[in-house]
Design a protein around this motif. Structure first.
Motif, PDB file in Angstrom:
ATOM      1  N   ARG A 159     -11.773  13.840 -20.979  1.00  0.00           N
ATOM      2  CA  ARG A 159     -10.744  13.440 -21.948  1.00  0.00           C
ATOM      3  C   ARG A 159     -10.853  14.257 -23.231  1.00  0.00           C
ATOM      4  O   ARG A 159      -9.852  14.762 -23.750  1.00  0.00           O
ATOM      5  CB  ARG A 159     -10.871  11.955 -22.253  1.00  0.00           C
ATOM      6  N   ALA A 160     -12.063  14.426 -23.740  1.00  0.00           N
ATOM      7  CA  ALA A 160     -12.268  15.181 -24.979  1.00  0.00           C
ATOM      8  C   ALA A 160     -11.880  16.652 -24.790  1.00  0.00           C
ATOM      9  O   ALA A 160     -11.219  17.239 -25.649  1.00  0.00           O
ATOM     10  CB  ALA A 160     -13.726  15.069 -25.430  1.00  0.00           C
ATOM     11  N   PHE A 161     -12.278  17.240 -23.666  1.00  0.00           N
ATOM     12  CA  PHE A 161     -11.939  18.637 -23.400  1.00  0.00           C
ATOM     13  C   PHE A 161     -10.429  18.807 -23.319  1.00  0.00           C
ATOM     14  O   PHE A 161      -9.869  19.745 -23.890  1.00  0.00           O
ATOM     15  CB  PHE A 161     -12.594  19.109 -22.099  1.00  0.00           C
ATOM     16  N   CYS A 162      -9.755  17.908 -22.604  1.00  0.00           N
ATOM     17  CA  CYS A 162      -8.301  17.985 -22.472  1.00  0.00           C
ATOM     18  C   CYS A 162      -7.631  17.884 -23.839  1.00  0.00           C
ATOM     19  O   CYS A 162      -6.697  18.637 -24.139  1.00  0.00           O
ATOM     20  CB  CYS A 162      -7.788  16.890 -21.541  1.00  0.00           C
ATOM     21  N   ARG A 163      -8.113  16.973 -24.678  1.00  0.00           N
ATOM     22  CA  ARG A 163      -7.532  16.806 -26.012  1.00  0.00           C
ATOM     23  C   ARG A 163      -7.670  18.089 -26.826  1.00  0.00           C
ATOM     24  O   ARG A 163      -6.740  18.501 -27.509  1.00  0.00           O
ATOM     25  CB  ARG A 163      -8.187  15.633 -26.727  1.00  0.00           C
ATOM     26  N   GLU A 164      -8.829  18.740 -26.724  1.00  0.00           N
ATOM     27  CA  GLU A 164      -9.044  20.004 -27.433  1.00  0.00           C
ATOM     28  C   GLU A 164      -8.063  21.085 -26.975  1.00  0.00           C
ATOM     29  O   GLU A 164      -7.724  21.978 -27.741  1.00  0.00           O
ATOM     30  CB  GLU A 164     -10.471  20.497 -27.220  1.00  0.00           C
ATOM     31  N   ARG A 165      -7.608  20.992 -25.736  1.00  0.00           N
ATOM     32  CA  ARG A 165      -6.674  21.982 -25.172  1.00  0.00           C
ATOM     33  C   ARG A 165      -5.216  21.547 -25.307  1.00  0.00           C
ATOM     34  O   ARG A 165      -4.329  22.180 -24.778  1.00  0.00           O
ATOM     35  CB  ARG A 165      -6.989  22.241 -23.695  1.00  0.00           C
ATOM     36  N   GLY A 166      -4.980  20.418 -25.972  1.00  0.00           N
ATOM     37  CA  GLY A 166      -3.619  19.973 -26.213  1.00  0.00           C
ATOM     38  C   GLY A 166      -3.042  19.052 -25.157  1.00  0.00           C
ATOM     39  O   GLY A 166      -1.842  18.770 -25.164  1.00  0.00           O
ATOM     40  N   LEU A 167      -3.873  18.560 -24.253  1.00  0.00           N
ATOM     41  CA  LEU A 167      -3.419  17.644 -23.210  1.00  0.00           C
ATOM     42  C   LEU A 167      -3.978  16.255 -23.499  1.00  0.00           C
ATOM     43  O   LEU A 167      -5.194  16.057 -23.507  1.00  0.00           O
ATOM     44  CB  LEU A 167      -3.895  18.120 -21.828  1.00  0.00           C
ATOM     45  N   LEU A 168      -3.086  15.301 -23.736  1.00  0.00           N
ATOM     46  CA  LEU A 168      -3.518  13.936 -24.007  1.00  0.00           C
ATOM     47  C   LEU A 168      -3.555  13.153 -22.710  1.00  0.00           C
ATOM     48  O   LEU A 168      -2.530  13.005 -22.038  1.00  0.00           O
ATOM     49  CB  LEU A 168      -2.578  13.266 -24.999  1.00  0.00           C
ATOM     50  N   VAL A 169      -4.746  12.690 -22.349  1.00  0.00           N
ATOM     51  CA  VAL A 169      -4.929  11.855 -21.165  1.00  0.00           C
ATOM     52  C   VAL A 169      -5.646  10.592 -21.613  1.00  0.00           C
ATOM     53  O   VAL A 169      -6.334  10.579 -22.630  1.00  0.00           O
ATOM     54  CB  VAL A 169      -5.740  12.564 -20.043  1.00  0.00           C
ATOM     55  N   GLY A 170      -5.493   9.549 -20.838  1.00  0.00           N
ATOM     56  CA  GLY A 170      -6.205   8.322 -21.114  1.00  0.00           C
ATOM     57  C   GLY A 170      -7.393   8.190 -20.177  1.00  0.00           C
ATOM     58  O   GLY A 170      -7.525   8.939 -19.209  1.00  0.00           O
ATOM     59  N   VAL A 171      -8.260   7.270 -20.503  1.00  0.00           N
ATOM     60  CA  VAL A 171      -9.373   6.931 -19.622  1.00  0.00           C
ATOM     61  C   VAL A 171      -9.345   5.424 -19.462  1.00  0.00           C
ATOM     62  O   VAL A 171      -9.317   4.688 -20.438  1.00  0.00           O
ATOM     63  CB  VAL A 171     -10.728   7.407 -20.180  1.00  0.00           C
ATOM     64  N   GLY A 172      -9.316   4.985 -18.211  1.00  0.00           N
ATOM     65  CA  GLY A 172      -9.234   3.550 -17.953  1.00  0.00           C
ATOM     66  C   GLY A 172     -10.019   3.167 -16.733  1.00  0.00           C
ATOM     67  O   GLY A 172     -10.963   3.850 -16.344  1.00  0.00           O
ATOM     68  N   GLY A 173      -9.606   2.094 -16.117  1.00  0.00           N
ATOM     69  CA  GLY A 173     -10.338   1.558 -14.983  1.00  0.00           C
ATOM     70  C   GLY A 173     -11.417   0.617 -15.466  1.00  0.00           C
ATOM     71  O   GLY A 173     -11.813   0.645 -16.630  1.00  0.00           O
ATOM     72  N   GLN A 174     -11.908  -0.216 -14.571  1.00  0.00           N
ATOM     73  CA  GLN A 174     -12.930  -1.192 -14.948  1.00  0.00           C
ATOM     74  C   GLN A 174     -14.196  -0.546 -15.475  1.00  0.00           C
ATOM     75  O   GLN A 174     -14.842  -1.077 -16.363  1.00  0.00           O
ATOM     76  CB  GLN A 174     -13.255  -2.088 -13.754  1.00  0.00           C
ATOM     77  N   ALA A 175     -14.543   0.616 -14.931  1.00  0.00           N
ATOM     78  CA  ALA A 175     -15.761   1.299 -15.364  1.00  0.00           C
ATOM     79  C   ALA A 175     -15.468   2.422 -16.354  1.00  0.00           C
ATOM     80  O   ALA A 175     -16.375   3.150 -16.747  1.00  0.00           O
ATOM     81  CB  ALA A 175     -16.507   1.853 -14.152  1.00  0.00           C
ATOM     82  N   GLY A 176     -14.216   2.596 -16.742  1.00  0.00           N
ATOM     83  CA  GLY A 176     -13.873   3.668 -17.679  1.00  0.00           C
ATOM     84  C   GLY A 176     -14.027   5.050 -17.072  1.00  0.00           C
ATOM     85  O   GLY A 176     -14.373   5.992 -17.771  1.00  0.00           O
ATOM     86  N   ASN A 177     -13.755   5.175 -15.774  1.00  0.00           N
ATOM     87  CA  ASN A 177     -13.950   6.451 -15.084  1.00  0.00           C
ATOM     88  C   ASN A 177     -12.666   6.990 -14.455  1.00  0.00           C
ATOM     89  O   ASN A 177     -12.721   7.907 -13.645  1.00  0.00           O
ATOM     90  CB  ASN A 177     -15.021   6.307 -14.005  1.00  0.00           C
ATOM     91  N   VAL A 178     -11.508   6.442 -14.846  1.00  0.00           N
ATOM     92  CA  VAL A 178     -10.244   6.904 -14.283  1.00  0.00           C
ATOM     93  C   VAL A 178      -9.462   7.631 -15.372  1.00  0.00           C
ATOM     94  O   VAL A 178      -9.126   7.046 -16.409  1.00  0.00           O
ATOM     95  CB  VAL A 178      -9.401   5.738 -13.722  1.00  0.00           C
ATOM     96  N   VAL A 179      -9.217   8.918 -15.137  1.00  0.00           N
ATOM     97  CA  VAL A 179      -8.421   9.716 -16.056  1.00  0.00           C
ATOM     98  C   VAL A 179      -6.955   9.426 -15.745  1.00  0.00           C
ATOM     99  O   VAL A 179      -6.508   9.611 -14.615  1.00  0.00           O
ATOM    100  CB  VAL A 179      -8.737  11.220 -15.900  1.00  0.00           C
ATOM    101  N   ASP A 180      -6.238   8.942 -16.751  1.00  0.00           N
ATOM    102  CA  ASP A 180      -4.840   8.539 -16.581  1.00  0.00           C
ATOM    103  C   ASP A 180      -3.902   9.604 -17.109  1.00  0.00           C
ATOM    104  O   ASP A 180      -4.067  10.078 -18.245  1.00  0.00           O
ATOM    105  CB  ASP A 180      -4.562   7.240 -17.330  1.00  0.00           C
TER     106      ASP A 180
END
Length: 102
Positions: A53-74
């Motif tokens: 998520r952090a790497f994507c944000r640095e490159r201009g791509l906003l993604v979320g992170v979810g799922g019960q364990a916080g391991n699903v890139v949305d």
């Protein structure tokens, strides 16, 4: 639906390339990429998802992170997104997975 099917196909191609991807699922352009440390045990890759998520944000791509364990890139882009922009998003995600796995 067409853009979502095309993007899911591209992401499933990334799944073959990156052991970190346990599953790709979605409906239309609402897509989740589940990250796991081990595909057999399906141990959640929570820290890795945060790094992606952090790497994507640095490159201009906003993604979320979810799922019960916080391991699903949305991925939930606007429905009017161009195919070129979707291709760029997949490319950035591919690069992020390579960096995090290294």
């Amino acid at each position: 639906a067409r853009k979502g099917a095309r993007t899911l196909e591209q992401l499933r191609g990334l799944q073959e390339k990156h052991a970190l991807i346990g599953e790709v699922r979605g409906l239309g352009l609402m897509i989740g990429v589940e990250l796991v440390r081990d595909r057999q045990t399906k141990e959640p890759a929570t820290a890795e998802a945060a790094k992606v998520r952090a790497f994507c944000r640095e490159r201009g791509l906003l993604v979320g992170v979810g799922g019960q364990a916080g391991n699903v890139v949305d991925l939930q882009p606007p429905l009017v997104i161009s195919e070129d922009a979707l291709d760029e998003a997949v490319r950035i995600l591919d690069e992020a997975l390579e960096r995090v796995a290294a």
